[in-house]
Scaffold this motif. Structure first.
Motif, PDB file in Angstrom:
ATOM      1  N   GLU A 132       3.550   0.444   6.380  1.00  0.00           N
ATOM      2  CA  GLU A 132       3.778   1.417   7.456  1.00  0.00           C
ATOM      3  C   GLU A 132       4.172   2.792   6.946  1.00  0.00           C
ATOM      4  O   GLU A 132       3.666   3.814   7.418  1.00  0.00           O
ATOM      5  N   SER A 133       5.072   2.868   5.971  1.00  0.00           N
ATOM      6  CA  SER A 133       5.534   4.166   5.476  1.00  0.00           C
ATOM      7  C   SER A 133       4.424   4.918   4.755  1.00  0.00           C
ATOM      8  O   SER A 133       4.287   6.140   4.889  1.00  0.00           O
ATOM      9  N   ALA A 134       3.606   4.209   3.975  1.00  0.00           N
ATOM     10  CA  ALA A 134       2.479   4.840   3.289  1.00  0.00           C
ATOM     11  C   ALA A 134       1.450   5.321   4.299  1.00  0.00           C
ATOM     12  O   ALA A 134       0.887   6.414   4.171  1.00  0.00           O
ATOM     13  N   ASN A 135       1.212   4.511   5.332  1.00  0.00           N
ATOM     14  CA  ASN A 135       0.272   4.889   6.388  1.00  0.00           C
ATOM     15  C   ASN A 135       0.757   6.124   7.139  1.00  0.00           C
ATOM     16  O   ASN A 135      -0.031   7.033   7.459  1.00  0.00           O
ATOM     17  N   GLU A 136       2.043   6.187   7.418  1.00  0.00           N
ATOM     18  CA  GLU A 136       2.629   7.342   8.103  1.00  0.00           C
ATOM     19  C   GLU A 136       2.407   8.618   7.298  1.00  0.00           C
ATOM     20  O   GLU A 136       2.056   9.667   7.853  1.00  0.00           O
ATOM     21  N   ALA A 137       2.558   8.532   5.964  1.00  0.00           N
ATOM     22  CA  ALA A 137       2.383   9.709   5.110  1.00  0.00           C
ATOM     23  C   ALA A 137       0.942  10.183   5.107  1.00  0.00           C
ATOM     24  O   ALA A 137       0.659  11.379   5.253  1.00  0.00           O
TER      25      ALA A 137
ATOM     26  N   LYS B  24      -3.691  14.667   9.674  1.00  0.00           N
ATOM     27  CA  LYS B  24      -3.459  15.552  10.822  1.00  0.00           C
ATOM     28  C   LYS B  24      -3.334  17.003  10.364  1.00  0.00           C
ATOM     29  O   LYS B  24      -3.936  17.916  10.961  1.00  0.00           O
ATOM     30  N   ALA B  25      -2.589  17.229   9.289  1.00  0.00           N
ATOM     31  CA  ALA B  25      -2.436  18.592   8.765  1.00  0.00           C
ATOM     32  C   ALA B  25      -3.761  19.126   8.241  1.00  0.00           C
ATOM     33  O   ALA B  25      -4.086  20.311   8.421  1.00  0.00           O
ATOM     34  N   PHE B  26      -4.546  18.274   7.599  1.00  0.00           N
ATOM     35  CA  PHE B  26      -5.869  18.657   7.084  1.00  0.00           C
ATOM     36  C   PHE B  26      -6.786  19.081   8.225  1.00  0.00           C
ATOM     37  O   PHE B  26      -7.510  20.083   8.123  1.00  0.00           O
ATOM     38  N   ARG B  27      -6.754  18.346   9.312  1.00  0.00           N
ATOM     39  CA  ARG B  27      -7.618  18.671  10.455  1.00  0.00           C
ATOM     40  C   ARG B  27      -7.207  19.981  11.123  1.00  0.00           C
ATOM     41  O   ARG B  27      -8.051  20.724  11.620  1.00  0.00           O
ATOM     42  N   GLN B  28      -5.913  20.277  11.124  1.00  0.00           N
ATOM     43  CA  GLN B  28      -5.408  21.410  11.890  1.00  0.00           C
ATOM     44  C   GLN B  28      -5.245  22.694  11.078  1.00  0.00           C
ATOM     45  O   GLN B  28      -5.114  23.772  11.659  1.00  0.00           O
ATOM     46  N   THR B  29      -5.271  22.602   9.758  1.00  0.00           N
ATOM     47  CA  THR B  29      -4.961  23.769   8.935  1.00  0.00           C
ATOM     48  C   THR B  29      -5.958  24.911   9.160  1.00  0.00           C
ATOM     49  O   THR B  29      -7.141  24.676   9.427  1.00  0.00           O
TER      50      THR B  29
END
Length: 337
Positions: A186-191, A197-202
């Motif tokens: 879960e923690s790796a998936n969250e990262a 998300k940041a890649f899509r929005q940058t």
């Protein structure tokens, strides 16, 4: 919908009924008619029974997905059996041999929307099957630019994948992101999902600047490693930048080069200086990017006639030979049309 593949080692006939039932239920959940789901059953039965009869077992990977307006099930069937060297012959309906895999492959081809197979003597075999909701749907030819395939699997026993990938179309061309969250679960998936998300929005356009932007956005996560490969059609170049151990290799015919990433962890510590590696962009190139869930000491030159195969076959052949089996794993293969 989850883009990772479920994977099962098939070394016992008792598992086949479970897998058939699971894929059948996936087909119905996607909206397949009962008749189309029954045809899917036949395909799975042929693939799995051949694994047991002629290869003493192997591995089956499958997922359900919605590709635009197409609802589909994709299956990879991999084995390390004796293999064969006459694919055309064994694809005929009714062909069977006590020495080679082959019985029923003609029916798989007839019932599926896309069926590809690659084999070498004493190496084994990889098969790729795509089954769409509509049996008469023709798979469109790949458009100019990038024709790609990706195989992603979870760390054994985990429900979420710590690897991730995304391909973004831009006004100048396209950009590929492949990332691996630290650890697994879960923690790796969250990262990695925060990074995507940041890649899509940058608003940044160059890989080095995009990675710096992602670094800022994922500081509250466990962190990750990632590489971005960006293409500008007009200038005909790749710009590549990576932090951490994502393996990136580009083939120009038989020649290839691996692009070394920077040391660091995105979200925790990245180098002060990040530069893009600029590489000529040409038709017929093959780009391969994968996480450390696969071994890195491989060469396409070892696989006869592999360069003319589809990205699906190339990805599955490399997966079959190099999967570690003790981590999340992702391999993305792109061919430039």
């Amino acid at each position: 919908m989850d883009n990772t593949f479920s994977t099962y080692k098939i070394d016992d006939r008792s598992l086949i009924a479970f897998i058939k039932r699971e894929i059948h239920n996936l087909a119905l959940q996607l909206g397949f008619t009962p008749h189309r789901a029954a045809e899917t059953d036949i395909i799975v039965a042929e693939l799995t029974s051949n694994l047991m009869k002629f290869a003493n077992g192997g591995e089956l990977l499958y997922r359900a997905s919605i590709d635009g307006e197409y609802k589909e099930i994709e299956i990879y069937c991999l084995d390390k059996g004796v293999g064969f060297d006459n694919v055309v012959k064994i694809m005929n309906d009714g062909y069977s041999s006590s020495n080679t895999l082959g019985h029923g492959l003609g029916s798989i081809k007839r019932l599926s929307n896309d069926f590809q197979i690659y084999s070498m003597k004493n190496w084994g075999c990889v098969q790729y099957v795509k089954i769409c909701e509509k049996p008469d749907l023709e798979i469109p030819s790949a458009k100019s630019g990038l024709n790609h395939a990706t195989i992603a699997v979870n760390y054994p026993g985990e429900k979420l994948c710590g690897d991730g990938y995304y391909i973004k179309q831009t006004s100048k061309g396209f950009q590929i992101f492949v990332g691996d969250g630290l650890g697994h679960g879960e923690s790796a998936n969250e990262a990695v999902e925060a990074a995507i998300k940041a890649f899509r929005q940058t608003i940044e356009t160059e890989p080095a600047a995009i990675l710096r932007d992602i670094h800022i956005k994922v500081k509250k996560t466990r962190g990750l490693v990632a590489t971005i490969a960006s293409v500008d059609y007009k200038s005909e170049v790749w710009n590549i930048c990576g932090i951490g151990n994502i393996n990136t290799r580009i083939y120009n015919g038989l020649d290839n080069k691996t692009y070394t990433p920077y040391n660091g962890i995105i979200g925790h510590n990245v180098p002060r200086t990040l530069n893009n590696t600029i590489v000529p962009y040409r038709r017929h190139q093959i780009i391969i990017m994968h996480s450390d869930g696969l071994r890195t000491r491989w060469s396409l030159n070892d696989l006869t006639s592999i360069f003319k195969q589809s990205p699906n076959i190339i990805a599955s052949a490399l997966y079959k030979e190099n999967i570690r089996g003790n981590d999340d794993a992702t391999i993305l293969v792109g061919k430039i049309n």
